[in-house]
Design an enzyme around this catalytic site. Structure first.
Site, PDB file in Angstrom:
ATOM      1  N   TRP A 196      32.937  39.907  35.972  1.00  0.00           N
ATOM      2  CA  TRP A 196      34.326  39.522  36.274  1.00  0.00           C
ATOM      3  C   TRP A 196      34.327  38.160  37.244  1.00  0.00           C
ATOM      4  O   TRP A 196      33.546  38.397  38.632  1.00  0.00           O
ATOM      5  CB  TRP A 196      35.307  40.629  36.767  1.00  0.00           C
ATOM      6  CG  TRP A 196      36.660  40.115  36.897  1.00  0.00           C
ATOM      7  CD1 TRP A 196      37.589  40.338  35.958  1.00  0.00           C
ATOM      8  CD2 TRP A 196      37.182  39.458  37.924  1.00  0.00           C
ATOM      9  NE1 TRP A 196      38.832  39.797  36.183  1.00  0.00           N
ATOM     10  CE2 TRP A 196      38.709  39.292  37.597  1.00  0.00           C
ATOM     11  CE3 TRP A 196      36.899  39.344  39.324  1.00  0.00           C
ATOM     12  CZ2 TRP A 196      39.570  38.803  38.317  1.00  0.00           C
ATOM     13  CZ3 TRP A 196      37.835  38.800  40.163  1.00  0.00           C
ATOM     14  CH2 TRP A 196      39.172  38.439  39.757  1.00  0.00           C
ATOM     15  N   LYS A 229      39.663  46.431  35.988  1.00  0.00           N
ATOM     16  CA  LYS A 229      40.302  47.733  36.147  1.00  0.00           C
ATOM     17  C   LYS A 229      40.314  47.998  37.723  1.00  0.00           C
ATOM     18  O   LYS A 229      41.192  48.617  38.123  1.00  0.00           O
ATOM     19  CB  LYS A 229      39.657  48.717  35.436  1.00  0.00           C
ATOM     20  CG  LYS A 229      40.157  50.257  35.584  1.00  0.00           C
ATOM     21  CD  LYS A 229      40.971  50.816  34.559  1.00  0.00           C
ATOM     22  CE  LYS A 229      41.763  52.073  34.810  1.00  0.00           C
ATOM     23  NZ  LYS A 229      43.320  51.749  34.892  1.00  0.00           N
ATOM     24  N   HIS A 273      71.999  38.421  41.481  1.00  0.00           N
ATOM     25  CA  HIS A 273      71.785  37.573  42.231  1.00  0.00           C
ATOM     26  C   HIS A 273      70.404  36.887  41.644  1.00  0.00           C
ATOM     27  O   HIS A 273      69.567  36.291  42.415  1.00  0.00           O
ATOM     28  CB  HIS A 273      71.496  38.381  43.733  1.00  0.00           C
ATOM     29  CG  HIS A 273      72.513  39.067  44.060  1.00  0.00           C
ATOM     30  ND1 HIS A 273      73.357  38.504  44.671  1.00  0.00           N
ATOM     31  CD2 HIS A 273      72.684  40.295  44.157  1.00  0.00           C
ATOM     32  CE1 HIS A 273      74.534  39.386  44.849  1.00  0.00           C
ATOM     33  NE2 HIS A 273      73.834  40.705  44.483  1.00  0.00           N
ATOM     34  N   GLU A 307      50.715  42.609  31.681  1.00  0.00           N
ATOM     35  CA  GLU A 307      49.459  42.786  31.614  1.00  0.00           C
ATOM     36  C   GLU A 307      48.758  42.823  30.247  1.00  0.00           C
ATOM     37  O   GLU A 307      47.547  42.164  29.894  1.00  0.00           O
ATOM     38  CB  GLU A 307      49.243  44.099  32.217  1.00  0.00           C
ATOM     39  CG  GLU A 307      49.049  44.493  33.617  1.00  0.00           C
ATOM     40  CD  GLU A 307      48.744  45.911  34.016  1.00  0.00           C
ATOM     41  OE1 GLU A 307      47.766  46.073  35.039  1.00  0.00           O
ATOM     42  OE2 GLU A 307      49.308  46.945  33.497  1.00  0.00           O
ATOM     43  N   ARG A 311      35.381  47.012  33.973  1.00  0.00           N
ATOM     44  CA  ARG A 311      35.263  46.499  35.228  1.00  0.00           C
ATOM     45  C   ARG A 311      35.156  44.955  35.072  1.00  0.00           C
ATOM     46  O   ARG A 311      35.221  44.164  36.189  1.00  0.00           O
ATOM     47  CB  ARG A 311      34.044  46.990  36.159  1.00  0.00           C
ATOM     48  CG  ARG A 311      33.880  48.347  36.072  1.00  0.00           C
ATOM     49  CD  ARG A 311      32.756  48.731  36.950  1.00  0.00           C
ATOM     50  NE  ARG A 311      32.605  48.460  38.243  1.00  0.00           N
ATOM     51  CZ  ARG A 311      33.219  48.881  39.232  1.00  0.00           C
ATOM     52  NH1 ARG A 311      33.857  50.063  39.164  1.00  0.00           N
ATOM     53  NH2 ARG A 311      33.170  48.381  40.561  1.00  0.00           N
ATOM     54  N   ASN A 343      27.497  43.150  42.348  1.00  0.00           N
ATOM     55  CA  ASN A 343      29.054  43.309  42.047  1.00  0.00           C
ATOM     56  C   ASN A 343      29.593  43.116  43.575  1.00  0.00           C
ATOM     57  O   ASN A 343      29.246  43.858  44.581  1.00  0.00           O
ATOM     58  CB  ASN A 343      29.223  44.776  41.574  1.00  0.00           C
ATOM     59  CG  ASN A 343      30.799  45.105  41.867  1.00  0.00           C
ATOM     60  OD1 ASN A 343      30.906  46.411  42.041  1.00  0.00           O
ATOM     61  ND2 ASN A 343      31.469  44.241  41.765  1.00  0.00           N
ATOM     62  N   GLY A 344      30.279  42.126  43.642  1.00  0.00           N
ATOM     63  CA  GLY A 344      30.965  41.735  44.981  1.00  0.00           C
ATOM     64  C   GLY A 344      30.699  40.181  45.299  1.00  0.00           C
ATOM     65  O   GLY A 344      30.782  39.524  44.366  1.00  0.00           O
ATOM     66  N   GLU A 377      57.197  48.874  36.802  1.00  0.00           N
ATOM     67  CA  GLU A 377      56.058  49.364  35.993  1.00  0.00           C
ATOM     68  C   GLU A 377      55.962  49.000  34.573  1.00  0.00           C
ATOM     69  O   GLU A 377      55.078  48.593  33.945  1.00  0.00           O
ATOM     70  CB  GLU A 377      55.844  50.751  36.195  1.00  0.00           C
ATOM     71  CG  GLU A 377      54.754  51.380  35.477  1.00  0.00           C
ATOM     72  CD  GLU A 377      53.459  51.084  35.976  1.00  0.00           C
ATOM     73  OE1 GLU A 377      53.193  50.145  36.880  1.00  0.00           O
ATOM     74  OE2 GLU A 377      52.341  51.368  35.115  1.00  0.00           O
ATOM     75  N   CYS A 428      32.864  43.575  38.052  1.00  0.00           N
ATOM     76  CA  CYS A 428      31.616  43.625  37.574  1.00  0.00           C
ATOM     77  C   CYS A 428      30.974  44.954  37.700  1.00  0.00           C
ATOM     78  O   CYS A 428      31.280  45.857  38.489  1.00  0.00           O
ATOM     79  CB  CYS A 428      30.778  42.886  38.522  1.00  0.00           C
ATOM     80  SG  CYS A 428      31.029  41.013  38.629  1.00  0.00           S
TER      81      CYS A 428
HETATM   82  C1  G6P Z   1      43.824  46.572  39.272  1.00  0.00           C
HETATM   83  C2  G6P Z   1      44.367  47.277  37.680  1.00  0.00           C
HETATM   84  C3  G6P Z   1      45.721  47.821  37.985  1.00  0.00           C
HETATM   85  C4  G6P Z   1      45.751  48.767  39.220  1.00  0.00           C
HETATM   86  C5  G6P Z   1      45.520  48.037  40.365  1.00  0.00           C
HETATM   87  C6  G6P Z   1      45.178  48.906  41.679  1.00  0.00           C
HETATM   88  O1  G6P Z   1      44.799  45.386  39.113  1.00  0.00           O
HETATM   89  O2  G6P Z   1      44.197  46.372  36.846  1.00  0.00           O
HETATM   90  O3  G6P Z   1      45.891  48.777  36.820  1.00  0.00           O
HETATM   91  O4  G6P Z   1      47.092  49.323  39.336  1.00  0.00           O
HETATM   92  O5  G6P Z   1      44.000  47.379  40.249  1.00  0.00           O
HETATM   93  O6  G6P Z   1      44.156  49.655  41.344  1.00  0.00           O
HETATM   94  P1  G6P Z   1      43.735  51.121  41.958  1.00  0.00           P
HETATM   95  O7  G6P Z   1      42.469  51.406  41.538  1.00  0.00           O
HETATM   96  O8  G6P Z   1      43.660  50.857  43.618  1.00  0.00           O
HETATM   97  O9  G6P Z   1      44.820  52.039  41.822  1.00  0.00           O
END
Ligand code: G6P
Length: 611
Positions: free
Chosen positions: A73, A606, A507, A491, A27, A99-100, A484, A2
Site C-alpha cells: 500500500w 484494511k 443547516h 468506500e 493490507r 511495512n511501515g 456508517e 503492506c
Molecule cells: C481502515 C479500514 C476501516 C476501519 C479503519 C479503522 O480505514 O479500511 O474499515 O474502520 O481503518 O480500523 P481499525 O482496525 O482500527 O478498526
C-alpha cells in the site's frame, strides 16, 4: 498497510509466499513482489495485485526453500514496478521487505548519496537496506548486528524481513509499530504480518514485540531486542481455523462477513452473557472495572467504522451509566495536547488492533496517566497488548476491507461493558438490566431476519446503482448508523455519500435535495421517531427520493417513502446492530452492480499502520 510474508524450511518457498500474500492482500494491493534464492538472490516484482505477480513469475524456475514476499500500500513513491518490494542493497547481496515508514529516510539518503549510493526507487525502504549494508561493511559485523545497529538509528515504524545471498538459511525480522508474527513449524519457520498465511502449516507462533529482532539461522530461532538483550521467545498457540479465512462459497468476503453476523454476535456473547442466570461478565476488564465505574468521563478513541461504534457507545454509556463521554478521532486526539484528568478513562476501539493513530492516541493518554481499555478483534495485536484491560470482540477474521461484522461485534462488547458498569454503579434498575440481557440475546435472530431482506435490497440497489450522490439521515442511536451507511457506500462503490443527523440536514445538506437525490432514512420506532417523520416530509417536499428503514409493522412511513425496508423491533440502544444490516447490504449490492472490487476497493487498506 503492506503485507509481508517469509519462509525458510524444506518446502518450495514461492508457493507458500504467493498464497500468503493473497491472504494479506487486504493490507494493500498496489504492487507485489517476491525474493528467492534460486541460483542467486532474485527479486520478481510487479505493479498491481498478487495475481499480476503470479502471472509474471509463471513458468520461471522458482526453486528455493527460502524466500520472502510483499504486497504494498504505497506511501513513498507511486505504485509501480520500481517502488514495489523487495528492495536490494547496493551490492544486491541483501534484500528487504518492509511495512511501515522510515521517517528520517531523507537524511539517511543524503548521507548515502554523498557516499556514492545510487537508488532505483523512490522508497524509504530501499534507503533502509542500503543503510544496513553500509553499516555491515563499515563495522565488519554480522548481518543481524548490522540490522540491529541500523534499527537504533532509524526513526519511524517498521516490520521488516531481510535475506542474504551469502546465507541460504538465514532470515532476520524486526518490528516496531507494525505487526509481525513468526510461525514455528517442524524444521521450518514462517514470518508474516498476521497469522493467516501461517496457520495452514503451524499454529505455534511468536508475536514479536516492538523493538525485537527475530533471527532464524540454520533451523534455530533466536530473539533479542534492539538493545542487544537476548530474549526467550514466547511460543503461543493460535486458535484460528482455515475455514475462517476462506470465502466459504460466497462471492466476496464482504458478503460472507455480512451474513456471518448472526454467528459473530452470538460468539461475542458466548460465555459472557446469560439472561437466565442474570450473568454478565467480561474477564478482560479485570480489576480495572472499578476505574470505569468511578470514571468522571470516558474518552473513546478510534478511526473509521470503529469511531462510528464509539459514537453509538457514547449514547448508551450516557443513557445507562450516566458518565459523560467524548468520542475522538484518534488522529486528531493525538496531536491536540488533550486535557486528560484523573478520573478519566480511555476506551480504544479497533478491529485490527494495529491502527497507527489509535495506537499513538493510547500511548499519549497512557503517558498522561490514563487507564486504557481496548475493544479489539484481532487477538494478540498491538492494541490489546498496550492497554490495561479490555475485551475481544471474537468476530473472527474480517478480510473484506469495508468493516461489517467487526462493527456489530464492537457494539455488542461496548453494550456489555456499559451494562456491567451501570449495574455496579446502580444507574440501571435490576429489572431494566435483566430486560437488556434478554433483549441482547434476541439480536442474532433479529439480524438473521434483517438478512432475509437481501433480495428486496438488491431491487433497491438496482434502482439507485447509477446515483452520483446519496444522503443518509438518522437521529439518536441511528445517527451513527447513518454515518456508517454513508461510509460503506463511498468506500466500496465510490458514490459520494453524506451521513447527517436528520435535523441538522436543514443547516446545509437540504440544499442538495432534488428529484435525483436518494435519501436513506433510518427511521425505526424510537424516541425520535416523530421528529424523523417530519424530516422525511421535509425531504419529500423537495422531491428527494426516500428510502426508509422502518420498524416492522410501521404503517405511517410507508405512505411517504418510495422504498421501505422493514427490520425487526428492538430497544433503541440495540437498534444500530439491526438497522445497519440493510445499509451494509445496500452498499454491497450497489458496488457489485457497478463492477467495483468490493473486497479491495481502490486506495484503501484494511489495517492502516501509517499515520
Ligand atoms: C481502515 C479500514 C476501516 C476501519 C479503519 C479503522 O480505514 O479500511 O474499515 O474502520 O481503518 O480500523 P481499525 O482496525 O482500527 O478498526
Amino acid at each position: 498497510m503492506c503485507g509481508i510474508v517469509a519462509y525458510v524450511g524444506q518446502r518450495q518457498a514461492s508457493d507458500i509466499i504467493i498464497k500468503g500474500l493473497k491472504r494479506l492482500e487486504y493490507r494493500g494491493y498496489d504492487s507485489a513482489g517476491i525474493a528467492l534464492l534460486n541460483g542467486g538472490l532474485n527479486v520478481y516484482k510487479k505493479k498491481g495485485k498478487v495475481s499480476e505477480l503470479e502471472n509474471f513469475i509463471k513458468g520461471q524456475n522458482l526453486s528455493s526453500t527460502i524466500g520472502m514476499g510483499h504486497t504494498r500500500w504505497a506511501t513513498h513513491g507511486e505504485p509501480n514496478d520500481e517502488n514495489a518490494h523487495p528492495h536490494y542493497s547496493a551490492t544486491k547481496k541483501l534484500a528487504i521487505i518492509h511495512n511501515g515508514i522510515i521517517e528520517n529516510y531523507n537524511s539517511l539518503k543524503q548521507d548515502l548519496l554523498s557516499k556514492g549510493h545510487r537508488f532505483e526507487s523512490e522508497t524509504d525502504t530501499e534507503v533502509f537496506i542500503h543503510f544496513i549494508e553500509d553499516i555491515k561493511n563499515n563495522e565488519k559485523c554480522s548481518l543481524d548486528e548490522a540490522v540491529r545497529l541500523a534499527l537504533t538509528k532509524v526513526v519511524g515504524a517498521y516490520a521488516i524481513v531481510v535475506m542474504s545471498l551469502e546465507n541460504p538459511n538465514l532470515l532476520i525480522a524486526a518490528r516496531k509499530g507494525s505487526p509481525l508474527v513468526v510461525g514455528v513449524g517442524k524444521g521450518e519457520f514462517f514470518m508474516a504480518s498476521d497469522a493467516t498465511p501461517i496457520i495452514e502449516y503451524t499454529n505455534e507462533v511468536v508475536y514479536l514485540n516492538d523493538q525485537e529482532i527475530a533471527v532464524v539461522n540454520n533451523g534455530a530461532l533466536t530473539v533479542k531486542n534492539t538493545a542487544n538483550l537476548p530474549l526467550t521467545p514466547y511460543v503461543q498457540t493460535v486458535d484460528l481455523e482455515l475455514e475462517a479465512i476462506e470465502k466459504g462459497g460466497y462471492e466476496h468476503f464482504m458478503l460472507k462477513e455480512i451474513f456471518e453476523q448472526v454467528r459473530s454476535i452470538k460468539d461475542c456473547m458466548r460465555g459472557r452473557l446469560d439472561s437466565n442466570s442474570g450473568r454478565l461478565t467480561l474477564g478482560g476488564l479485570r480489576e480495572y472495572v472499578n476505574k470505569l465505574v468511578n470514571a468522571d468521563r470516558i474518552l473513546i478513541v478510534a478511526c473509521g467504522t470503529s469511531w462510528h461504534a464509539g459514537l453509538v457507545a457514547e449514547y448508551f454509556f450516557e443513557e445507562f451509566c450516566r458518565i459523560p463521554v467524548e468520542v475522538e478521532y484518534a488522529s486528531e486526539f493525538r496531536y491536540r495536547n488533550p486535557v486528560i484528568r484523573e478520573g478519566d478513562v480511555v476506551i480504544a476501539i479497533s478491529q485490527s488492533g494495529e491502527t497507527a493513530d489509535t495506537l499513538a492516541a493510547i500511548e499519549l493518554a497512557k503517558s498522561k496517566g490514563a487507564i486504557i481499555f481496548g475493544v479489539c478483534n484481532v487477538v494478540g495485536s498491538s492494541i490489546p497488548r498496550l492497554t490495561h484491560a479490555g475485551a475481544y470482540t471474537h468476530a473472527g477474521p474480517e478480510i473484506g476491507v469495508a468493516s461489517t461484522k467487526a462493527f456489530t461485534a464492537q457494539l455488542t462488547v461496548l453494550n456489555m461493558i456499559a451494562l456491567i458498569v451501570a449495574q455496579k454503579k446502580g444507574t440501571i434498575t435490576e429489572q431494566k438490566f435483566h430486560e437488556m440481557l434478554v433483549e441482547m440475546e434476541t439480536i442474532p435472530d433479529k439480524v438473521e431476519k434483517a438478512l432475509k431482506l437481501n433480495a428486496q435490497i438488491q431491487v433497491i440497489a438496482d434502482e439507485f446503482k447509477n446515483a452520483r450522490n446519496f444522503i443518509y439521515l438518522g437521529r439518536g442511536y441511528n445517527f451513527p448508523v447513518a454515518l456508517e451507511g454513508a461510509l460503506k457506500l463511498k468506500e466500496i462503490s465510490y458514490i459520494h455519500a453524506e451521513g447527517y443527523p436528520a435535523a441538522e440536514m436543514k443547516h446545509g445538506p437540504i440544499a442538495l435535495i432534488d428529484e435525483e437525490m436518494p435519501v436513506a432514512f433510518i427511521a425505526t420506532k424510537d424516541a425520535s421517531y416523530e421528529k424523523v417523520v417530519s424530516n422525511i416530509q421535509e425531504v419529500k417536499a423537495r422531491k428527494g427520493r426516500v428510502i426508509a428503514i422502518v420498524t416492522e409493522g410501521d404503517t405511517h412511513i410507508p405512505k411517504m417513502a418510495e422504498f421501505v425496508i422493514e427490520v425487526p423491533d428492538t430497544v433503541d440502544a440495540l437498534m444500530p446492530m439491526v438497522s445497519v444490516i440493510p445499509l451494509q447490504l445496500l452498499s454491497y449490492h450497489i458496488a457489485v452492480m457497478r463492477g467495483c472490487n468490493v473486497d479491495q476497493p481502490r486506495n484503501l487498506a484494511k489495517s492502516v499502520t501509517v499515520e
